[in-house]
Each structure stands twice: as structure tokens, then as C-alpha cells.
Enzyme design. Structure first.
Site, short mmCIF file in Angstrom:
data_model
loop_
_atom_site.label_atom_id
_atom_site.label_comp_id
_atom_site.label_asym_id
_atom_site.label_seq_id
_atom_site.Cartn_x
_atom_site.Cartn_y
_atom_site.Cartn_z
N LYS B 79 21.75 82.45 61.85
CA LYS B 79 22.60 82.32 60.66
C LYS B 79 23.40 83.61 60.47
O LYS B 79 22.87 84.70 60.67
CB LYS B 79 21.69 82.06 59.45
CG LYS B 79 22.40 81.77 58.15
CD LYS B 79 21.37 81.52 57.03
CE LYS B 79 22.01 81.12 55.72
NZ LYS B 79 21.00 80.86 54.66
N SER B 154 21.82 76.45 52.19
CA SER B 154 22.96 77.16 52.72
C SER B 154 22.98 77.30 54.25
O SER B 154 24.03 77.50 54.83
CB SER B 154 23.01 78.56 52.12
OG SER B 154 21.92 79.34 52.53
N SER B 178 17.17 76.81 51.26
CA SER B 178 18.28 76.92 52.21
C SER B 178 17.90 76.71 53.68
O SER B 178 18.79 76.57 54.52
CB SER B 178 18.97 78.27 52.07
OG SER B 178 19.84 78.25 50.97
#
Lengths: 95, 486
Positions: B79, B154, B178
């Protein structure tokens, strides 16, 4: 209860966050709406309940003060918006 | 043989160590997959093709020398809020769009040492604030199961990337769901470890008392393998816990005899989709068939307050953490003025997106004079009550089982203008961060071709229990083996 324009500007100012006119109107609407939904917490009895700041039982983590190499100056300053010699170059703080 | 990009880590490891496959071949299969699916899925902010090939060659050398870990030569995604030395790390924000970290996050350092092949950095909601990747300032990621829908967030890029076969595993971060919510939306496994289990050094801070890094994988065994590599104390993160790290692959027996599982009724919320309700209840029955004792009548009465607690505490901490973006040391800087305050204000005005500004405003308000006690302190006290509820439940049960999210993936744009509706997407996951306990989401069914995730929650450091339950369930179901149509 809708936040006033002045309240929104006050919050933005203490944070030093710039907002456009549109941002200010949107913030009044949306933040007020969100805050209204937080009213639910008022119904919870928290008498004698201590606050939780974090969920593990660690406290005051100390380490020996041993020198070790810092990050390479050039790589760090490569990200600087402005530099002078080996320093970050900032705008004057005192006028 | 199945397509290489569809392999699990443990399957690929077997082929690599028996010399039936090289890491370069596996990496090229993933890169070819990236070229095919990325125009539609858009999981990646930065593709690191050259790094990947170079790391794959090195991995093949190590394999030839017999210096192998279970992750050696396995392609991965990170990420884009975890620092990668020399590779830009944007947080999907304009303010960090050109930021090149001078150091690696500890997790990146650990995975690199284990032989990771880095395929790329994945998209997220800006600064990890959101549930759909629609708050990314760069672009929105699409769900590989239906490109018109969100992948969740997210960590949507990491979830979509693993689901679409762009890599075999990924790392995400989870502050209120997330990792788990996008894992549920994309039909992969996603773990939010116990707070303090994985070092956050080099993870761009959002809400420091809630943030935790966790893996995305195709099955529970793979998740255990990644956790073996990234867990443990780190002197660079004073919130990482000096508890020994067990071998998470142990105890995956497929048997749940004697396991006590509670079903907290508050998690089957009003407005929950019927198909999600029935899929999770069917999955719980499976756990019972595997030998678990199931109690359907557990109550965690403060659950309805968790959303408000979360949306006070997380923005408050975020407002403090994001104060560092002032345009002076790195990142975007507004240059059209000589006035320091104006420069700082404009840097943030143009550098941050709408949701980030909204949360900064909320957090600043909740922490400001006159409102601190009513909002922030009150939320911290209710946080204590939520924690205690979990503690009491775990005196009776080994694990709690809930849906991961109340709905299947929603359409792109559907909730974008209504922050509260978006926040509700995490209603089942955020209490777990508030309590600091671990939670895993595993595939548990479909509704009209869209994935449904089941969340399993345990007491602190009970990751082995979560893996045991997940693995047992995956021995008798094949939801996790379904691959998206892209």
C-alpha cells in the site's frame, strides 16, 4: 445546530488550513451533520470511567542513548521544497 | 496447471523449491497480468517492474543456494502509505505526490530480507481516510468482480490487486477496517493484527492509537506465512509489543472441537443486506459442523456507540499527525507568497483533498478549547467501555464472528457525496480497532456475483486462533478459490 461560518473559519484558522468559500459552506453542512450523530454518546453513563488513550499496556518506553547514523543528508534534502546549503530554507517567521 | 498468477504463496513456494518454476517466470506472469487487468482495475499508483525483475533474479539465486524463506521470490504489492526507499510513496495525496522516502518501513525491510519481489505500490483513499478508494487524489480503483463497483478501502488497491492476480499477496493498513472491508469486498483474506503486533515504523501515520499493518492473501495459510515474516517488536516503534512471535502456521488442524464462538447480535445491524445476513449465518453453521460450540445470543451493548467514538478519536489523532504537512520539509509546497502563514494554509488547501480536510476540521473541533471534554474525552471514556465489553466476551469465547461489512460492494459514486453513509460501511470493523484486538475477514459467499466477507475477532495476540478457524472453514468451503471475471 448548524455550525456558523465564523466557527468554521475559527477551526480552520487555529489549524492553519486554507479553505475556499465552497469548502466553508460544505464544512458547515457536513461537519454539523456528523456532530449531530455524535450526540448519541451523551446517553452513555461514563461516571468514574477512565479514558483509554491506547489499547496496550506499554508505558514510557526508554532506550539507551546510543549514537547511531542519521539518514543521509542528500536523500533527506532531496525532498525539500527549498534548500540552502545543508538546510531547509523557510520563509521568515518574524516580519 | 492453473495460471501462475492464481497460485497461493504456499503453492508457488512448493514449485519454486522443487525447481518446477523460477521466480522470474512467476514475476513475469504477474507483470503480464498487470498489463492485462490494470487498465480496468487501476490498483496501482506506481508499478516497480524493474525492481521486481531484479529482485526475482536475486531470489532465484538464493533458491539455487538453498537460502529460502516461504516468501522468497513471491511477488507482492505494498500500500502506498508505507515508505519504500527510493520509490515514491504518495499516500494517494497531492501533498506527497513526489515524495521519495530515504528509508524503508520496517515491514518493507523485513519482507525484502525474506526475498520479496515488489510489483508495485497500491492505491488508497488519501491518507487511508475512506472506505472505497474514491478519496484517492490520484484515481479510483475498481473492483475486479464488477468494475463499476468500489473495491472497498482504504486499502482498495492492495485488495483488488491480489484478487485480480497482480501479485500473490499484499500489505495494507487498517485503522477502522481498511484491510478487512476491502478484503471482504474483493473476496480475499485480510487481517488486522493485534495493536502493537506489527511495527508501524515507516507507515505514514493516520490515527496512531488505531493504525495497524496487515496482509491480504488468497487463503488463511498464506496470511499466516506473511504474518510470520512481518510480526514482532521493533525498537523503532515504541508501540510495538515485545511479545514472542509464534509460528502462525502451527495449529491449522482443520478441527474446531472445543472452540467456543460467540455471535454478537448488535453486528447484525438494521439496514444490513439480507444476502449478507444469510451468508454469514450459513458460514457460522459450517463452523458448528466443524466442531465449534456456537452461542447466538452474545451482546456487546455499546456497539452502536463505536461509530461516534471512532469518528471523534480517529480525526482528532489525524489532525495532530497531519500537522507535519506544512510545505517546509517535503511534499507539495505553495510557492506564490512570501508570507509563512499564507504559504502553510495554501499548501494544505491545495495539497489535501475534501475528506482529509473534513477530518482535520472535525478533529480540530473535537480537540479545541470548550469541546475537548464533550467530544474527545467522552469518546475516550466510551472507548474504555467498548474495550471492557470485548474483554468480558473473551473470558467466555475464543472468538466472535460477524459480517465484515453490512453490504456487498457498492457502486462507484453511490456514497461519494454522503460521508455518513460511507462511514457506515465500516460499522462492523471499527470497534475492533477501538478495542485493539485482532480481526480477520475471509471469503464467505456471494450475492449476485459480489463477494461477502465474514469477520472473526479474537482477544489480543490470538491470531493463531483466527488462523485456525479460517483455515478449518477453508477446508470445507471453496469461496476463497473463486477468482474474479477480469
Amino acid at each position: 445546530m448548524k455550525l456558523s461560518r465564523e466557527e468554521v473559519i475559527h477551526i480552520a484558522t487555529i489549524y492553519r488550513l486554507g479553505l475556499s468559500e465552497e469548502d466553508i459552506e460544505k464544512a458547515r453542512e457536513q461537519i454539523s451533520n456528523i456532530l449531530e450523530n455524535f450526540e448519541i454518546l451523551k446517553e452513555v453513563d461514563t461516571t468514574n470511567v477512565p479514558p483509554t488513550a491506547q489499547s496496550i499496556n506499554l508505558q514510557n518506553i526508554m532506550r539507551d542513548d546510543v549514537p547511531h547514523p542519521s539518514l543521509p543528508m542528500e536523500e533527506v534534502l532531496a525532498n525539500a521544497p527549498a534548500r540552502e546549503e545543508d538546510f531547509f530554507k523557510l520563509r521568515p517567521v518574524l516580519e | 496447471m492453473t495460471d501462475l498468477y492464481n497460485l497461493t504463496i504456499h503453492e508457488a513456494h512448493e514449485l519454486l523449491t522443487t525447481k518446477k518454476l523460477s521466480s522470474v517466470e512467476l514475476t513475469q506472469a504477474c507483470l503480464a497480468r498487470v498489463k492485462k487487468v490494470e487498465p480496468g482495475v487501476r490498483a496501482m499508483v506506481t508499478l516497480t517492474e524493474e525492481t521486481a525483475i531484479q529482485q526475482a533474479r536475486e531470489a532465484d539465486k538464493r533458491i539455487a543456494e538453498g537460502k529460502v524463506t516461504p516468501l522468497t521470490g513471491i511477488p507482492a504489492l505494498i500500500k502506498d502509505n508505507m515508505c519504500t526507499k527510493g520509490i515514491r510513496t504518495t499516500c494517494s495525496s497531492k501533498i506527497l505526490e513526489t515524495f521519495i522516502p530515504p528509508y524503508n518501513a520496517t515491514v518493507v525491510e523485513k519482507l525484502t530480507a525474506a526475498g520479496m519481489v515488489l510489483i508495485g505500490k497500491t492505491n488508497l483513499d488519501e491518507f487511508a481516510m475512506g472506505s472505497s478508494t474514491e478519496n484517492s487524489a490520484l484515481f479510483t480503483t475498481h473492483n475486479p468482480w464488477d468494475l463499476e463497483r468500489v473495491p472497498g478501502g482504504s486499502s482498495g488497491g492492495s485488495a483488488a490487486g491480489v484478487a485480480a492476480g497482480e501479485a500473490l499477496y499484499a500489505l495494507g493498513s487498517d485503522t477502522g477496517g481498511s484491510v478487512r472491508q476491502p478484503a471482504g469486498f474483493c473476496n480475499v483474506v485480510g487481517l488486522k493484527p493485534t495493536y502493537g503486533r506489527v511495527s508501524r515504523y515507516g507507515l505514514v501515520a493516520f490515527a496512531s492509537s488505531l493504525d495497524q499493518i496487515g496482509p491480504f492473501t488468497k487463503d488463511a495459510l498464506d496470511c499466516a506465512l506473511v504474518m510470520n515474516a512481518i510480526s514482532g517488536h521493533d525498537p523503532n516503534d515504541s508501540t510495538s509489543v515485545p511479545e514472542p512471535v509464534p509460528d502462525y502456521t502451527h495449529g491449522l488442524t482443520g478441527d474446531l472441537k472445543g472452540m467456543k464462538i460467540g455471535i454478537p447480535k448488535e453486528y447484525f445491524v438494521k439496514g444490513m443486506q439480507v444476502e449478507v445476513d444469510s451468508a454469514i449465518k450459513a458460514a457460522i453453521k459450517k463452523l458448528k459442523e466443524l466442531g465449534a460450540q456456537v452461542d447466538w445470543e452474545v451482546s456487546l451493548p455499546h456497539t452502536p456507540h463505536a461509530l461516534a467514538v471512532y469518528y471523534i478519536i480517529a480525526p482528532s489523532e489525524a489532525s495532530a499527525n497531519l500537522a507535519r504537512y506544512d510545505g517546509s520539509k517535503y511534499g507539495y509546497s505553495y510557492k506564490e507568497t512570501d508570507n509563512m502563514w499564507e504559504a502553510m494554509e495554501k499548501t494544505r488547501q491545495y495539497g489535501f483533498g475534501a475528506e482529509v480536510k473534513r477530518r482535520i476540521m472535525l478533529g480540530t473541533y473535537a480537540l479545541s478549547a470548550g469541546y475537548y471534554d464533550a467530544y474527545y474525552l467522552k469518546a475516550q471514556k466510551v472507548r474504555t467501555l467498548i474495550r471492557r465489553e470485548f474483554e468480558a466476551a473473551f473470558e467466555k469465547y475464543d472468538a466472535l464472528v460477524t459480517p465484515t461489512s453490512p453490504t456487498v460492494p457498492f457502486k462507484i459514486g453511490e456514497k461519494a457525496d454522503d460521508p455518513l453513509q460511507m462511514y457506515l460501511s465500516d460499522v462492523c470493523t471499527l470497534p475492533i480497532n477501538i478495542a485493539g484486538v485482532p480481526g480477520i475477514s475471509i471469503p464467505a459467499g456471494f450475492a449476485n456475483g459480489l463477494p461477502i466477507g465474514m469477520q472473526i475477532i479474537g482477544k489480543p495476540f490470538s491470531e493463531p486462533t483466527l488462523f485456525k478457524i479460517s483455515h478449518a472453514y477453508q477446508q470445507v468451503t471453496d469461496w476463497h478459490k473463486k477468482r474474479p471475471p477480469v
